[in-house]
Design a protein around this motif. Structure first.
Motif, PDB file in Angstrom:
ATOM      1  N   ALA A  34       0.799  -1.229   0.000  1.00 54.76           N
ATOM      2  CA  ALA A  34       0.000   0.000   0.000  1.00 54.76           C
ATOM      3  C   ALA A  34       0.834   1.282   0.000  1.00 54.76           C
ATOM      4  CB  ALA A  34      -0.991  -0.022   1.160  1.00 54.76           C
ATOM      5  N   PRO A  35       1.882   1.408   0.843  1.00 53.79           N
ATOM      6  CA  PRO A  35       2.638   2.674   0.848  1.00 53.79           C
ATOM      7  C   PRO A  35       3.395   2.963  -0.447  1.00 53.79           C
ATOM      8  CG  PRO A  35       3.083   1.403   2.843  1.00 53.79           C
ATOM      9  CD  PRO A  35       2.320   0.508   1.907  1.00 53.79           C
ATOM     10  N   LEU A  36       3.614   1.948  -1.276  1.00 52.36           N
ATOM     11  CA  LEU A  36       4.390   2.111  -2.508  1.00 52.36           C
ATOM     12  C   LEU A  36       3.521   2.180  -3.758  1.00 52.36           C
ATOM     13  CD1 LEU A  36       7.155  -0.541  -1.726  1.00 52.36           C
ATOM     14  CD2 LEU A  36       7.251   1.927  -1.340  1.00 52.36           C
ATOM     15  N   CYS A  37       2.258   1.903  -3.602  1.00 52.24           N
ATOM     16  CA  CYS A  37       1.382   1.698  -4.752  1.00 52.24           C
ATOM     17  C   CYS A  37       1.249   2.917  -5.662  1.00 52.24           C
ATOM     18  CB  CYS A  37       0.013   1.239  -4.280  1.00 52.24           C
ATOM     19  SG  CYS A  37      -1.000   0.781  -5.673  1.00 52.24           S
ATOM     20  N   ALA A  38       0.973   4.074  -5.106  1.00 50.23           N
ATOM     21  CA  ALA A  38       0.747   5.264  -5.939  1.00 50.23           C
ATOM     22  C   ALA A  38       1.972   5.582  -6.791  1.00 50.23           C
ATOM     23  CB  ALA A  38       0.370   6.459  -5.078  1.00 50.23           C
ATOM     24  N   GLY A  43       4.920   5.287 -12.028  1.00 46.76           N
ATOM     25  CA  GLY A  43       6.053   4.847 -12.841  1.00 46.76           C
ATOM     26  C   GLY A  43       5.617   4.052 -14.059  1.00 46.76           C
ATOM     27  N   VAL A  44       4.610   3.222 -13.901  1.00 42.95           N
ATOM     28  CA  VAL A  44       4.102   2.439 -15.025  1.00 42.95           C
ATOM     29  C   VAL A  44       3.377   3.355 -16.008  1.00 42.95           C
ATOM     30  CG1 VAL A  44       2.428   0.663 -15.680  1.00 42.95           C
ATOM     31  CG2 VAL A  44       4.009   0.242 -13.816  1.00 42.95           C
ATOM     32  N   GLU A  45       2.624   4.309 -15.487  1.00 42.47           N
ATOM     33  CA  GLU A  45       1.923   5.258 -16.372  1.00 42.47           C
ATOM     34  C   GLU A  45       2.911   6.065 -17.205  1.00 42.47           C
ATOM     35  OE1 GLU A  45      -0.639   7.491 -13.771  1.00 42.47           O
ATOM     36  OE2 GLU A  45      -1.930   5.751 -13.411  1.00 42.47           O
ATOM     37  N   GLN A  46       4.037   6.466 -16.604  1.00 41.81           N
ATOM     38  CA  GLN A  46       5.055   7.220 -17.342  1.00 41.81           C
ATOM     39  C   GLN A  46       5.651   6.393 -18.467  1.00 41.81           C
ATOM     40  OE1 GLN A  46       7.850   8.652 -14.441  1.00 41.81           O
ATOM     41  NE2 GLN A  46       6.397  10.094 -13.566  1.00 41.81           N
ATOM     42  N   ALA A  47       5.628   5.071 -18.304  1.00 40.68           N
ATOM     43  CA  ALA A  47       6.135   4.173 -19.346  1.00 40.68           C
ATOM     44  C   ALA A  47       4.999   3.717 -20.266  1.00 40.68           C
ATOM     45  CB  ALA A  47       6.809   2.972 -18.704  1.00 40.68           C
ATOM     46  N   ASP A  48       3.860   4.387 -20.179  1.00 39.85           N
ATOM     47  CA  ASP A  48       2.682   4.033 -20.985  1.00 39.85           C
ATOM     48  C   ASP A  48       2.228   2.598 -20.767  1.00 39.85           C
ATOM     49  OD1 ASP A  48       2.432   6.591 -22.130  1.00 39.85           O
ATOM     50  OD2 ASP A  48       3.912   6.092 -23.674  1.00 39.85           O
ATOM     51  N   GLY A  49       2.509   2.069 -19.568  1.00 34.01           N
ATOM     52  CA  GLY A  49       2.054   0.728 -19.226  1.00 34.01           C
ATOM     53  C   GLY A  49       2.783  -0.379 -19.955  1.00 34.01           C
ATOM     54  N   ALA A  88       2.814 -12.737 -12.142  1.00 31.52           N
ATOM     55  CA  ALA A  88       3.594 -11.924 -11.199  1.00 31.52           C
ATOM     56  C   ALA A  88       5.079 -11.999 -11.518  1.00 31.52           C
ATOM     57  CB  ALA A  88       3.349 -12.380  -9.761  1.00 31.52           C
ATOM     58  N   VAL A  89       5.707 -10.824 -11.605  1.00 32.06           N
ATOM     59  CA  VAL A  89       7.152 -10.764 -11.825  1.00 32.06           C
ATOM     60  C   VAL A  89       7.874 -10.103 -10.662  1.00 32.06           C
ATOM     61  CG1 VAL A  89       6.993 -10.807 -14.345  1.00 32.06           C
ATOM     62  CG2 VAL A  89       7.032  -8.602 -13.149  1.00 32.06           C
ATOM     63  N   ALA A  90       7.148  -9.357  -9.819  1.00 35.03           N
ATOM     64  CA  ALA A  90       7.802  -8.672  -8.702  1.00 35.03           C
ATOM     65  C   ALA A  90       6.795  -8.362  -7.604  1.00 35.03           C
ATOM     66  CB  ALA A  90       8.453  -7.378  -9.170  1.00 35.03           C
ATOM     67  N   TYR A  91       7.349  -8.228  -6.398  1.00 38.75           N
ATOM     68  CA  TYR A  91       6.588  -7.855  -5.212  1.00 38.75           C
ATOM     69  C   TYR A  91       7.353  -6.727  -4.549  1.00 38.75           C
ATOM     70  CZ  TYR A  91       3.875  -8.630  -0.905  1.00 38.75           C
ATOM     71  OH  TYR A  91       3.034  -8.512   0.174  1.00 38.75           O
ATOM     72  N   LEU A  92       6.745  -5.563  -4.461  1.00 38.53           N
ATOM     73  CA  LEU A  92       7.391  -4.396  -3.867  1.00 38.53           C
ATOM     74  C   LEU A  92       6.894  -4.231  -2.443  1.00 38.53           C
ATOM     75  CD1 LEU A  92       6.903  -1.892  -6.845  1.00 38.53           C
ATOM     76  CD2 LEU A  92       8.664  -3.653  -6.548  1.00 38.53           C
ATOM     77  N   GLU A  93       7.794  -4.266  -1.496  1.00 43.65           N
ATOM     78  CA  GLU A  93       7.441  -4.174  -0.073  1.00 43.65           C
ATOM     79  C   GLU A  93       8.120  -2.969   0.541  1.00 43.65           C
ATOM     80  OE1 GLU A  93       5.447  -4.534   2.628  1.00 43.65           O
ATOM     81  OE2 GLU A  93       5.535  -6.711   2.377  1.00 43.65           O
ATOM     82  N   SER A 118      10.807   3.846  -2.050  1.00 42.07           N
ATOM     83  CA  SER A 118      10.242   4.571  -3.183  1.00 42.07           C
ATOM     84  C   SER A 118       9.653   3.581  -4.188  1.00 42.07           C
ATOM     85  CB  SER A 118      11.329   5.412  -3.859  1.00 42.07           C
ATOM     86  OG  SER A 118      10.877   5.874  -5.113  1.00 42.07           O
ATOM     87  N   GLY A 119       8.355   3.684  -4.395  1.00 41.65           N
ATOM     88  CA  GLY A 119       7.709   2.834  -5.382  1.00 41.65           C
ATOM     89  C   GLY A 119       8.172   3.143  -6.788  1.00 41.65           C
ATOM     90  N   SER A 120       8.490   4.412  -7.050  1.00 40.58           N
ATOM     91  CA  SER A 120       8.923   4.774  -8.401  1.00 40.58           C
ATOM     92  C   SER A 120      10.310   4.209  -8.703  1.00 40.58           C
ATOM     93  CB  SER A 120       8.885   6.286  -8.612  1.00 40.58           C
ATOM     94  OG  SER A 120       9.738   6.941  -7.715  1.00 40.58           O
ATOM     95  N   ARG A 121      11.212   4.246  -7.742  1.00 38.20           N
ATOM     96  CA  ARG A 121      12.552   3.681  -7.972  1.00 38.20           C
ATOM     97  C   ARG A 121      12.491   2.174  -8.166  1.00 38.20           C
ATOM     98  NH1 ARG A 121      15.212   6.806  -3.328  1.00 38.20           N
ATOM     99  NH2 ARG A 121      15.274   8.886  -4.218  1.00 38.20           N
ATOM    100  N   ALA A 122      11.701   1.519  -7.330  1.00 36.42           N
ATOM    101  CA  ALA A 122      11.558   0.063  -7.464  1.00 36.42           C
ATOM    102  C   ALA A 122      10.939  -0.287  -8.812  1.00 36.42           C
ATOM    103  CB  ALA A 122      10.713  -0.493  -6.323  1.00 36.42           C
TER     104      ALA A 122
END
Length: 146
Positions: A34-38, A43-49, A88-93, A118-122
């Motif tokens: 949850a803390p990394l989700c936004a 980051g995915v939106e910036q890469a156009d998904g 699933a390829v990754a889990y960000l915690e 940082s969710g964006s760095r991950a």
């Protein structure tokens, strides 16, 4: 009814990310605490998904904070949810009490586990791995975690 489901089931099997490469246009999933989700979604939106010829989606997980600690039952449920998803390829915690607990569950399923503030760095690391990976998407991200 069963005949109609057969092609859909075969398509799901074909795009799984386990031990073999994914088909062009396949969707891969990144699970984010949850803390990394936004930031991860941004980051995915910036890469156009997209990463290479894959569609990348972020699955936001419910918060596990409980009275200054973590609800380990909820954390375990989140981790198992990711391990049961063949895309699933990754889990960000995020750092905290749940991190140590979720890591062993996720890594046992050969899904890359990142602890990040940082969710964006991950997400940048995940996307870079997917862009440069010559192996399956899951293996490419695991190699990035190294």
């Amino acid at each position: 009814m069963a005949r109609a489901l057969a092609p859909a089931l075969l398509a799901l099997i074909a795009v799984g990310c386990g031990g073999s490469g994914a088909s062009a246009g396949a969707t891969v999933s990144v699970y984010a605490a949850a803390p990394l989700c936004a930031e991860a979604r941004s980051g995915v939106e910036q890469a156009d998904g997209k990463a290479a010829d894959l569609t990348v989606r972020v699955v936001c997980l419910p918060a596990v904070a409980a009275g200054g600690g973590a609800d380990l039952s909820a954390a375990g449920s989140n981790a198992r949810r990711a391990t049961e998803d063949s895309t699933a390829v990754a889990y960000l915690e995020s750092p905290g009490p749940a991190a140590k607990f979720t890591r062993s569950i996720v890594e046992a399923a050969d899904v890359a586990w990142f602890e990040a503030r940082s969710g964006s760095r991950a997400m940048h690391r995940v996307l870079s791995a997917l862009e440069g990976g010559d192996s399956s998407p899951r293996e490419a991200v695991l190699d990035e975690v190294g």
